[in-house]
Each structure stands twice: as C-alpha cells, then as structure tokens.
Design an enzyme around this catalytic site. Structure first.
Site, mmCIF file in Angstrom:
data_model
loop_
_atom_site.group_PDB
_atom_site.id
_atom_site.type_symbol
_atom_site.label_atom_id
_atom_site.label_comp_id
_atom_site.label_asym_id
_atom_site.label_seq_id
_atom_site.Cartn_x
_atom_site.Cartn_y
_atom_site.Cartn_z
ATOM 1 N N SER A 1 2.018 9.271 5.905
ATOM 2 C CA SER A 1 3.014 8.768 4.943
ATOM 3 C C SER A 1 4.370 9.216 5.463
ATOM 4 C CB SER A 1 2.755 9.406 3.583
ATOM 5 O OG SER A 1 3.888 9.309 2.746
ATOM 6 N N TYR B 1 0.191 15.810 -2.494
ATOM 7 C CA TYR B 1 0.132 14.601 -1.666
ATOM 8 C C TYR B 1 0.893 14.833 -0.356
ATOM 9 C CZ TYR B 1 0.670 9.626 -0.434
ATOM 10 O OH TYR B 1 0.646 8.411 0.212
#
Ligand code: NDP
Length: 258
Positions: free
Chosen positions: A149, A162
């Site tokens: 990400s 995350y």
C-alpha cells in the site's frame, strides 16, 4: 498490440494464484494476468461467493480454478497446495493480495483487531509465500507479488495496524528476495494508492475524504482497480527478470507529495 503478443509480457503456460480475487483489486489483477495468458486460481474465504465470480471470469475466455480458503489458516493454506499437487497443478505466480482494513484510534483498538489485521495483511503473505516457495525452489523459478500500500511507506492516524502490516509487506518482500533469488524466485510488491473498491466504499461516499483524495493525489482522482494490471503483469512476466525485492507504487503520484 495485445500484451500477450509481446513475449516479454507473455504468461502463456503459467498458472497464477491471486489471493482475495473474489472482488476488487485481486479480481482485476487476476483478469489482467489471464489476459496475458495465465491460467488462474481464484481465491476468497467463501466458496459460494467465489463460484459466480469464477464463472464470470471463465465466461470471458479464461481458464479458472476455484480455491476457496482462508489465507490466515495455516492448515487451510497447506491443504490448498496439497490439492494443487494432487491435481498436477504447479503454481508459477503468487499474488498475495487478500487484505482487510480496520479504522479505529489506537487507544480504543482491541488486541484481537490488531491481530486480525496482522494475520490477514502480513502473516498470510508469509504463509502462502512459504508453501509456494517450497514448491518453486526445486523447479528453480517462481514469481511472488505482494500487495502492499502507499502505507508501506507512511503512517496515518486510525489505521495503524494496517500501516504496520503493509510496512511489513515491504520488508517481507525484500526478505523473500534475499533468501530465494538464488533459487530463481523473484519477490516484488505493488503499493496501490487510494483505489475504487469495496474496501473504500465508506471513504468514497464521504465528501470530505473524497475531496482530500482528489486534492492530495497529483492525478486528481481515485485509482481504478484495472490500473494495477500493468504493474502486476510486469512483475509476473519475463519482463521483470532482474527485478527483485522492489515495490512499485501505483498511487497517482500521491507518495511524491505526502
Ligand atoms: P476488498 O475488500 O475489495 O477485497 C478484499 C479481498 O480479500 C476479497 O476478495 C476478500 O474475499 C479477500 N479476503 C479478505 N480476507 C481474506 C482471508 N482471510 N482469506 C482469503 N481471502 C480474504 O479489498 P481491495 O480489493 O480494495 O484490496 C485488495 C488488497 O489491496 C488488500 O491487501 C488491500 O490492503 C490492498 N490495498 C487496497 C487499496 C485500496 O485503496 N482499495 C490501497 C492499497 C492497498 P472474501 O471476503 O470473499 O473472503
């Protein structure tokens, strides 16, 4: 010229497992690898949800195997690969894509939610990568693509586990490359920016967040799932033969300005 006409990007004869390909980025990546010639193994936790997706992908001319399993379940991951062995299926390309999001300030965060995010977004890539590499090493080749990400590079409030897991993906990718390159395996990663998928539904429909994404991304918009296909085909194909341990950020330029 279609991608598979160029041998550098041709995946004919290759089999690709994309975890979490029942929707979103995983499905788009799977279809893109299929368009480049790969046979596909699609995955998600729910066999019932996976079946119609696999049928739709088959309907567009791809060769598709359904493999429902939970990527966080070590025994389930091992059993899936034992099934592939027993059916004579050698998995040449792994895309570790399955992932979840959890938004909550850290002071409120339960350990079980922290752990769930780590298990799904980081440990699963180790579990699937390990079982795949045990089979790739004797064959002397294999391609692993880990989905990180833009949060593999930056922290952000309310999504700390995350970001920690996605930061881990970057170093897991480098570790895989360091240990397995000598066996002909390449491990690289893709770091998507803000993409239009179910994971971001609530954010897209929040006018403030939507405006933030459009204002901060130099591209001025959210990314489309199919915009990851170029990077995925590159990293899965002979075109990337000497690329190892790298992350490619497909983020509309966002990391350049954050
Ligand atoms: P979605 O929520 O749309 O899809 C997630 C996929 O993962 C589904 O196919 C889901 O299938 C599967 N999945 C979730 N948990 C498991 C599990 N335990 N075992 C097997 N499959 C599982 O997410 P996106 O497509 O948006 O995200 C895909 C990846 O890209 C994730 O790793 C995410 O972190 C990453 N990413 C996404 C970004 C974005 O903006 N959307 C940005 C950066 C990275 P099912 O529910 O059927 O099990």
């Amino acid at each position: 010229m279609p991608a598979k006409a160029n041998p550098l990007f041709d995946l004919t004869g290759r089999t690709a497992l994309v975890t979490g390909s029942s929707r979103g980025l995983g499905r788009a990546i799977a279809e893109g690898l299929g368009d480049a010639g790969a046979k596909l193994i699609v995955n998600g936790r729910d066999a019932g949800k996976l079946k119609p997706v696999a049928e739709e992908i088959r309907g567009s001319g791809h060769d598709v195997i359904e493999a429902p399993f939970d990527v966080t379940d070590e025994a389930g991951v091992e059993a899936a690969f034992e099934r592939f062995d027993s059916e004579g299926i050698a998995v040449d390309i792994i895309v570790n894509n399955a992932g979840i999001q959890h938004r909550e300030p850290m002071v409120e965060l339960k350990l079980s939610d922290w752990q769930r995010v780590m298990d799904t977004n980081l440990t699963a890539a180790f579990l699937v990568g390990r079982v795949a590499a045990r089979r790739m090493i004797p064959r002397g080749e294999g391609k692993i693509v880990n989905i990180g990400s833009l949060m593999s590079e930056i922290g952000r409030a309310t999504v700390v586990p995350y970001a920690v897991a996605k930061g881990g993906i970057k170093l897991l990718t480098k570790g895989m490359a360091a240990e397995w390159a000598r066996h002909g395996i390449q491990a690289n990663g893709i770091g998507p920016g803000y993409m239009l998928t179910e994971m971001n539904e609530a954010l897209v429909s929040d006018p403030k967040f939507d405006a933030w994404v459009k204002g901060r991304a130099p591209a001025g918009r959210w990314g489309e799932p199919k915009e990851l296909v170029g990077a995925a085909v590159f990293l899965a194909s002979p075109a990337s033969a000497y690329v190892n341990g790298q992350m490619i950020y497909v983020d509309g330029g966002m990391l350049s300005v954050l």
